[in-house]
Scaffold this motif. Structure first.
Motif: not given
Length: 118
Positions: A1-5, A34-36, A63-68, A102-103
């Motif tokens: 989990m990353l800081l959204n800041l 996505v938020s990166l 980020g928190e989403v798997p990209l391919f 985790s990220h």
């Protein structure tokens, strides 16, 4: 989990499986947001690249989403990130899940003019 800041919303394109239509290879795509946290590679990261790869424009993102990433063996195009008016293709994606922070960490290269998806 990353800081959204430090994260911002970016557009990503994910290509569908390539098909042969009328004798030509074609594939569609879907776009999503996505938020990166996007940043340039550090000088140490650039120095660790093979000699011929150092001149390509590269960025990294967290980020928190798997990209391919692109797969040369299968011919699959990597997910594409729209950043500062240009498209970048995902070259690698690593999941760092061994701590509470985790990220995913991704590396992208600038797509040459004309290679972007219309």
């Amino acid at each position: 989990m990353l800081l959204n800041l430090f994260k911002h919303d970016y557009t990503v394109r994910r290509h569908t499986k390539q098909e042969i239509i009328g004798g030509y290879a074609a594939c569609g795509y879907e776009e999503f947001v996505v938020s990166l946290n996007v940043q340039p590679l550090s000088s140490d990261e650039i120095q660790s690249l093979p000699e011929g790869e150092r001149t390509k424009k590269r960025i990294k993102a967290l980020g928190e989403v798997p990209l391919f990433p692109a797969e040369e063996e299968s011919g699959r195009q990597g997910d594409e990130l729209f950043y500062q008016g240009k498209w970048y293709e995902c070259q690698s994606a690593h999941n760092w899940d061994h701590t509470g922070l985790s990220h995913w960490e991704y590396e992208f290269t600038l797509l040459p003019p004309g290679k972007e998806t219309p």
